[in-house]
Motif scaffolding. Structure first.
Motif, PDB file in Angstrom:
ATOM      1  N   LEU A 123     -14.677 -52.781   5.351  1.00 48.28           N
ATOM      2  CA  LEU A 123     -14.998 -51.479   5.933  1.00 48.28           C
ATOM      3  C   LEU A 123     -13.768 -50.575   5.950  1.00 48.28           C
ATOM      4  N   VAL A 124     -12.661 -51.110   6.449  1.00 44.97           N
ATOM      5  CA  VAL A 124     -11.433 -50.317   6.552  1.00 44.97           C
ATOM      6  C   VAL A 124     -10.958 -49.899   5.162  1.00 44.97           C
ATOM      7  N   GLN A 125     -11.055 -50.846   4.223  1.00 44.43           N
ATOM      8  CA  GLN A 125     -10.641 -50.553   2.850  1.00 44.43           C
ATOM      9  C   GLN A 125     -11.468 -49.397   2.278  1.00 44.43           C
ATOM     10  N   LYS A 126     -12.789 -49.439   2.484  1.00 43.59           N
ATOM     11  CA  LYS A 126     -13.687 -48.378   1.984  1.00 43.59           C
ATOM     12  C   LYS A 126     -13.389 -47.032   2.657  1.00 43.59           C
ATOM     13  N   LEU A 127     -13.188 -47.083   3.957  1.00 44.16           N
ATOM     14  CA  LEU A 127     -12.942 -45.826   4.681  1.00 44.16           C
ATOM     15  C   LEU A 127     -11.620 -45.195   4.237  1.00 44.16           C
ATOM     16  N   LYS A 128     -10.651 -46.064   3.910  1.00 43.39           N
ATOM     17  CA  LYS A 128      -9.342 -45.540   3.514  1.00 43.39           C
ATOM     18  C   LYS A 128      -9.343 -45.049   2.078  1.00 43.39           C
ATOM     19  N   HIS A 129      -9.913 -45.850   1.180  1.00 48.89           N
ATOM     20  CA  HIS A 129      -9.712 -45.567  -0.240  1.00 48.89           C
ATOM     21  C   HIS A 129     -10.909 -44.941  -0.933  1.00 48.89           C
ATOM     22  N   GLU A 130     -12.127 -45.191  -0.419  1.00 49.83           N
ATOM     23  CA  GLU A 130     -13.308 -44.617  -1.067  1.00 49.83           C
ATOM     24  C   GLU A 130     -13.695 -43.309  -0.376  1.00 49.83           C
ATOM     25  N   ALA A 131     -13.938 -43.380   0.934  1.00 46.92           N
ATOM     26  CA  ALA A 131     -14.347 -42.175   1.668  1.00 46.92           C
ATOM     27  C   ALA A 131     -13.137 -41.314   2.034  1.00 46.92           C
ATOM     28  N   LYS A 132     -11.982 -41.953   2.117  1.00 46.95           N
ATOM     29  CA  LYS A 132     -10.728 -41.264   2.474  1.00 46.95           C
ATOM     30  C   LYS A 132     -10.846 -40.467   3.780  1.00 46.95           C
ATOM     31  N   VAL A 133     -11.415 -41.093   4.798  1.00 44.12           N
ATOM     32  CA  VAL A 133     -11.563 -40.386   6.074  1.00 44.12           C
ATOM     33  C   VAL A 133     -10.645 -40.918   7.175  1.00 44.12           C
ATOM     34  N   ILE A 134      -9.992 -42.046   6.931  1.00 46.91           N
ATOM     35  CA  ILE A 134      -9.007 -42.500   7.931  1.00 46.91           C
ATOM     36  C   ILE A 134      -7.683 -42.799   7.252  1.00 46.91           C
ATOM     37  N   ALA A 161     -31.158 -37.137  14.865  1.00 44.10           N
ATOM     38  CA  ALA A 161     -31.209 -35.675  14.817  1.00 44.10           C
ATOM     39  C   ALA A 161     -29.874 -35.064  15.228  1.00 44.10           C
ATOM     40  N   GLY A 162     -29.113 -35.800  15.999  1.00 45.69           N
ATOM     41  CA  GLY A 162     -27.857 -35.255  16.495  1.00 45.69           C
ATOM     42  C   GLY A 162     -26.652 -35.565  15.656  1.00 45.69           C
ATOM     43  N   MET A 163     -26.785 -36.461  14.642  1.00 46.83           N
ATOM     44  CA  MET A 163     -25.581 -36.858  13.914  1.00 46.83           C
ATOM     45  C   MET A 163     -25.749 -37.010  12.405  1.00 46.83           C
ATOM     46  N   LYS A 164     -26.963 -36.802  11.901  1.00 43.63           N
ATOM     47  CA  LYS A 164     -27.165 -37.148  10.486  1.00 43.63           C
ATOM     48  C   LYS A 164     -26.523 -36.167   9.514  1.00 43.63           C
ATOM     49  N   GLU A 165     -25.995 -35.053  10.015  1.00 40.78           N
ATOM     50  CA  GLU A 165     -25.266 -34.145   9.130  1.00 40.78           C
ATOM     51  C   GLU A 165     -23.790 -34.533   9.014  1.00 40.78           C
ATOM     52  N   SER A 166     -23.392 -35.615   9.661  1.00 41.77           N
ATOM     53  CA  SER A 166     -22.004 -36.080   9.551  1.00 41.77           C
ATOM     54  C   SER A 166     -21.699 -36.413   8.094  1.00 41.77           C
ATOM     55  N   LYS A 167     -20.440 -36.226   7.676  1.00 43.24           N
ATOM     56  CA  LYS A 167     -20.129 -36.439   6.265  1.00 43.24           C
ATOM     57  C   LYS A 167     -20.161 -37.916   5.897  1.00 43.24           C
ATOM     58  N   VAL A 168     -19.481 -38.726   6.673  1.00 39.76           N
ATOM     59  CA  VAL A 168     -19.517 -40.171   6.418  1.00 39.76           C
ATOM     60  C   VAL A 168     -20.004 -40.860   7.699  1.00 39.76           C
ATOM     61  N   ILE A 169     -21.001 -41.716   7.538  1.00 37.57           N
ATOM     62  CA  ILE A 169     -21.544 -42.419   8.707  1.00 37.57           C
ATOM     63  C   ILE A 169     -21.315 -43.927   8.564  1.00 37.57           C
ATOM     64  N   VAL A 170     -20.745 -44.518   9.598  1.00 37.25           N
ATOM     65  CA  VAL A 170     -20.571 -45.969   9.657  1.00 37.25           C
ATOM     66  C   VAL A 170     -21.465 -46.487  10.782  1.00 37.25           C
ATOM     67  N   ALA A 171     -22.203 -47.553  10.492  1.00 42.35           N
ATOM     68  CA  ALA A 171     -23.038 -48.147  11.531  1.00 42.35           C
ATOM     69  C   ALA A 171     -22.654 -49.600  11.720  1.00 42.35           C
ATOM     70  N   VAL A 172     -22.490 -49.973  12.973  1.00 43.75           N
ATOM     71  CA  VAL A 172     -22.201 -51.371  13.299  1.00 43.75           C
ATOM     72  C   VAL A 172     -23.269 -51.818  14.292  1.00 43.75           C
ATOM     73  N   ASN A 173     -24.035 -52.819  13.885  1.00 40.70           N
ATOM     74  CA  ASN A 173     -25.110 -53.290  14.763  1.00 40.70           C
ATOM     75  C   ASN A 173     -25.391 -54.743  14.420  1.00 40.70           C
ATOM     76  N   LYS A 174     -25.726 -55.523  15.432  1.00 37.11           N
ATOM     77  CA  LYS A 174     -25.961 -56.932  15.117  1.00 37.11           C
ATOM     78  C   LYS A 174     -27.358 -57.162  14.540  1.00 37.11           C
TER      79      LYS A 174
END
Lengths: 312, 249
Positions: free
Chosen positions: B238-249, A267-280
């Motif tokens: 991941l870095v490649q996608k963020l740089k070239h696809e999403a262009k956010v970093i 609820a606090g972050m889903k409006e972010s434009k691009v979301i990256v998730a890292v989880n094992k």
């Protein structure tokens, strides 16, 4: 029609969320007055006069306004309502604390946390932690509104030429007093207005491990956030919490590290434009909202990601 | 000292809410209801004041239809002494509720009103501040720590930049945040005992309150869905996608 915006500031500088609130105010169609109430806050008033979209800056300076206590600011706002059709403030702890108090004394409803202006009397606001959106219409003579900053762009801090008017201070009320505060000191961008946010969760295991995020955040010029689980476990202070009961963020890039993705966090972050998730855990619900998901151990991910950012 | 704790009945926090197809609201039929989590923390805090010998009586109150008696019983089982239901049709908004609570507070004369900072259904975060304004009392919202003195209360608030501590003259209104306490688990004997505690029912007219009109809800819709994206194989991708696809970093 005058739209009164209550500025949030610390007597030195205006808080960014005020700028997003002014954008919402300009969408209502009217003349925007910006109230700067505080102690020795002349500099704030002066710089506020340059904000684009503001016609008048109202400057109230008195001892009792120093800590922005709702009990003291309410009579001041009440004294400024002549010809005012709307009163707006950011939906921050400051605005949420103050405006309902004003609304009750004006005998009108308050509308919390709007994310869209449909017209001068109709607004959209999330309910049920953002799991539903309500469109509401107010027939009150004065509309009292708090504005979700992340839903509106910030207006420019330059280009305006507002007049500055000194406003007479109201009598001190004195029923509450400020004792102290412990504010988090950080050189990083403000969480709610940062372009990039990197958040950590319970997966970090300790406050010590949470510090691993710091160099990474600095490399990305990112703000650091935390899930409720991480805050409840004492890894990070409460003001870092992203979620329904913490801060609502909507940066261009949100990186969730070791966060499972409870509804309350989403609820606090889903409006972010691009979301990256890292989880094992490949089954973690956070992956359902992530644009890019990486199944990995965060303690391996952080150094690798950091190294990859160094290679241009 | 007498403490009033207003509480609200809401859809249980663990239930996934569904928007009605006619866009009039969310589905509440056959949905598990519960005491609002922030209200539960408020009840717990009041009970702790009583256990510490600082409070004599705790009165819990809710505003709503007859069904809401269940959460009053929950609060009684947690340790409140008596309960009041102000019976109304469902869906009153904060201003109306604040007016009812004000009238009740004038009758009951508590030294403190402790309540949740917001209800997790409408997420308004208004009623405590409105009530405090109508009574002309001080307020401390977002409370995460509370120390009760003889005629003042010291409250630490969770604000955006960190923590802030205020000292309020009593009587006062305090709205509580998550980290104030961990509400107790209610045991069966307490639930049985709670059934015998007094629960009064009154109507707005008994309190002499005319209910104000609220804001009109034109429609309620589901938010746009966010679809899951892709899984990347490693950090390099991941870095490649963020740089070239999403262009956010």
């Amino acid at each position: 029609m005058i739209i009164l915006v209550i500025a949030e500031h610390d007597n030195h500088a205006i808080k960014n969320a005020t700028l997003n609130t002014i954008t919402a105010a300009t969408q209502l169609g009217g003349e925007v007055s910006l109230l700067i109430a505080g102690k020795n806050c002349q500099a704030v008033a002066t710089s506020a006069a340059a904000i684009s979209g503001v016609a008048r800056v109202l400057h109230a300076d008195a001892d009792q306004y120093e800590h922005h206590l709702a009990e003291e600011l309410t009579p001041l706002v009440m004294s400024l309502t002549a010809g005012v059709s709307h009163i707006l403030a950011p939906a921050s702890t400051f605005g949420k604390n103050l405006l309902p108090r004003v609304a009750a004394l004006l005998d009108v409803n308050a509308i919390s946390d709007i994310t869209k202006v449909e017209s001068a009397d109709t607004f959209v606001r999330p309910i049920y932690a953002g799991n539903a959106l309500a469109t509401v219409q107010s027939n009150d003579p004065v509309k009292i509104i708090t504005v979700r900053a992340t839903a509106f762009a910030a207006c420019s801090t330059t280009g305006g030429s507002a007049t500055i008017e000194a406003v007479k201070a109201t009598d001190p009320i004195g029923i509450s007093t400020y004792v102290s505060s412990e504010l988090s000191k950080t050189e990083r961008p403000e969480l709610t207005t940062a372009r990039i946010v990197i958040s950590g969760g319970r997966g970090f295991g300790s406050a010590e491990n949470f510090k691993l995020l710091e160099p990474l955040a600095d490399k990305l010029h990112a703000a650091i956030g935390a899930s409720r689980a991480a805050v409840d476990a004492g890894f990070m202070p409460n003001d870092y919490q992203v979620g329904q009961t913490g801060k609502i963020v909507a940066p261009e890039l949100y990186i969730a590290v070791g966060i499972s993705g409870a509804i309350q966090h989403l609820a606090g972050m889903k409006e972010s434009k691009v979301i990256v998730a890292v989880n094992k855990d490949a089954e973690a619900p956070i992956f359902e909202v992530a644009d890019y998901g990486l199944v990995a151990d965060l303690f391996k991910f952080i150094p690798e990601f950091s190294a990859a950012l160094d290679q241009k | 000292m007498k403490i009033i704790v207003p509480v609200k009945r809401v859809i249980d926090a663990n239930v996934r809410v569904r928007v009605k197809s006619d866009q009039t609201g969310v589905e509440t039929a056959n949905v598990k209801m519960a005491i609002n989590p922030f209200c539960e923390i408020a009840v717990e805090q009041a009970v702790r004041c009583k256990e510490a010998g600082q409070a004599k009586e705790i009165v819990v109150v809710t505003v709503g239809p007859s069904l809401c008696q269940d959460i009053l019983r929950t609060a009684l089982a947690m340790g409140a002494d008596r309960a009041i239901l102000i019976e109304t049709e469902p869906a009153l908004q904060p201003l109306a509720i604040a007016k009812l609570l004000k009238a009740l507070a004038e009758k009951e004369a508590p030294q403190m009103i402790i309540m949740g900072k917001q209800a997790i259904d409408d997420d308004n975060n208004q009623t405590g501040q409105m009530l405090s304004a109508l009574l002309g009392w001080p307020q401390a919202t977002f409370a995460s720590r509370m120390e009760l003195g003889a005629d003042r209360v010291t409250v630490t608030r969770e604000i955006d930049g960190g923590l802030e501590t205020l000292s309020l003259q009593l009587p006062a209104v305090i709205t509580v945040d998550l980290r104030l306490n961990e509400p107790r688990y209610v045991k069966l004997p307490n639930i049985m005992q709670a059934k015998k505690k007094p629960l009064a029912i009154m109507k707005p007219v008994d309190l002499g309150v005319t209910l104000p009109a609220g804001v009109k809800v034109l429609k309620v819709v589901e938010p746009p869905k966010r679809s899951a994206g892709v899984k990347v194989a490693d950090v390099a991708e991941l870095v490649q996608k963020l740089k070239h696809e999403a262009k956010v970093i």
